[in-house]
Motif scaffolding. Structure first.
Motif, PDB file in Angstrom:
ATOM      1  N   SER A  49       0.836  -1.214   0.000  1.00  0.00           N
ATOM      2  CA  SER A  49       0.000   0.000   0.000  1.00  0.00           C
ATOM      3  C   SER A  49       0.866   1.256   0.000  1.00  0.00           C
ATOM      4  O   SER A  49       0.580   2.214  -0.735  1.00  0.00           O
ATOM      5  N   ASP A 229      -5.341  -1.455  -5.032  1.00  0.00           N
ATOM      6  CA  ASP A 229      -4.711  -1.911  -3.793  1.00  0.00           C
ATOM      7  C   ASP A 229      -5.620  -2.940  -3.136  1.00  0.00           C
ATOM      8  O   ASP A 229      -6.541  -2.582  -2.409  1.00  0.00           O
ATOM      9  N   GLU A 230      -5.378  -4.186  -3.387  1.00  0.00           N
ATOM     10  CA  GLU A 230      -6.208  -5.283  -2.887  1.00  0.00           C
ATOM     11  C   GLU A 230      -7.702  -4.993  -3.081  1.00  0.00           C
ATOM     12  O   GLU A 230      -8.460  -4.943  -2.118  1.00  0.00           O
TER      13      GLU A 230
HETATM   14 MG    MG Z   1      -2.017  -2.835   2.063  1.00  0.00          MG
END
Ligand code: MG
Ligand code: ADP
Length: 249
Positions: A49, A229-230
């Motif tokens: 992240s 991000d995920e």
């Molecule tokens: Mg993360």
């Protein structure tokens, strides 16, 4: 051509207590070519992240990139003035976060939020067509007006009122561009009855649908680079697969 080039990036967080410095990123290097997918993998806390945020230059406090370079289409992003960054963020690079609920404002309708994004980053490819239509219609109206002034016939009056109607319609289309684009984007990400959906609030959607909406929002500006991000971690397994399919398409 290389869209993104991350070179030797080091990022440190200075914690408020004890003066300890956390090295969140140490010598990060990777490149993204046009049309390429790049996956960054690593255990929790390994800096995925933080890498994404460093590219977007968001959520950084109290972190600081102390070494390296992040180039977007050859342009150095590190140290770029705020107003230039603002143009790139959401205009040329978009990001989708893990939890769609926290990315949306609960007190505004989905329509409000998408239309806001569309107004902030209009796509010249689309708005220029509408602007050209207006200027063509304006010319035709002026011609019709001149002809009518000369001839004063019923036939020329009819032509004039038709030209005025066309001009009005062309202006209406440009005014309605954000709304129409919002409808189109929701359809693109597979949301049925988009006109009805635009009037609803985030709590009226499931997690998977909200993530679809976030994807729609991240694409309204036709970015060159999309960072995810995920984007599926917060979703059910079956929905995860659908979202990955959607991102791919
Ligand atoms: Mg993360
Ligand atoms: P990932 O996304 O791979 O799970 P992160 O990028 O969120 O990991 O975090 C990487 C590291 O950055 C964390 O282990 C943490 O030590 C550090 N970090 C992130 N944000 C902060 C912060 N606000 N203050 C201090 N350290 C931070």
């Amino acid at each position: 051509m290389s869209i993104l080039k991350v070179n030797g990036v080091k990022k440190v967080y200075s914690t408020r207590f004890g003066g300890n410095r956390v090295e969140a990123l140490r010598n990060v290097n990777f490149e993204v070519e046009q049309g390429e997918y790049v996956a960054i993998m690593g255990e929790s806390g390994s800096g995925k992240s933080v890498t994404a945020y460093s590219i977007m230059q968001i959520l950084q406090n109290p972190g600081r990139v102390v070494a390296g370079s992040i180039k977007f289409k050859g342009q150095e992003l590190l140290g770029l003035p705020h107003h230039q960054l603002q143009k790139i963020r959401g205009g040329k690079i978009s990001i989708i976060f893990q939890d769609p609920m926290s990315s949306l404002n609960p007190v505004y309708t989905i329509g409000n939020q998408i239309i806001e994004a569309i107004k902030l980053h209009p796509v010249p490819r689309l708005t220029n067509v509408l602007k050209r239509k207006i200027s063509t219609a304006k010319k035709e109206y002026d011609n019709a007006l001149n002809l009518y002034k000369k001839k004063r016939s019923k036939q020329h009056l009819q032509a004039l009122s038709k030209a005025r109607e066309n001009l009005r319609h062309a202006k209406y289309e440009l005014n309605n561009y954000p709304y129409n684009r919002a409808l189109e984007m929701l359809k693109l990400v597979g949301i049925n009855e988009p006109a009805k959906r635009l009037k609803q609030y985030p709590f009226e959607f499931s997690g998977g649908m909200l993530q679809r909406i976030m994807i729609a929002m991240s694409l309204v500006c036709e970015p060159d680079l999309l960072i995810a991000d995920e984007p599926t971690t917060a979703l059910d397994v079956t929905i995860q697969a659908q979202i990955l399919e959607l991102l791919k398409s």
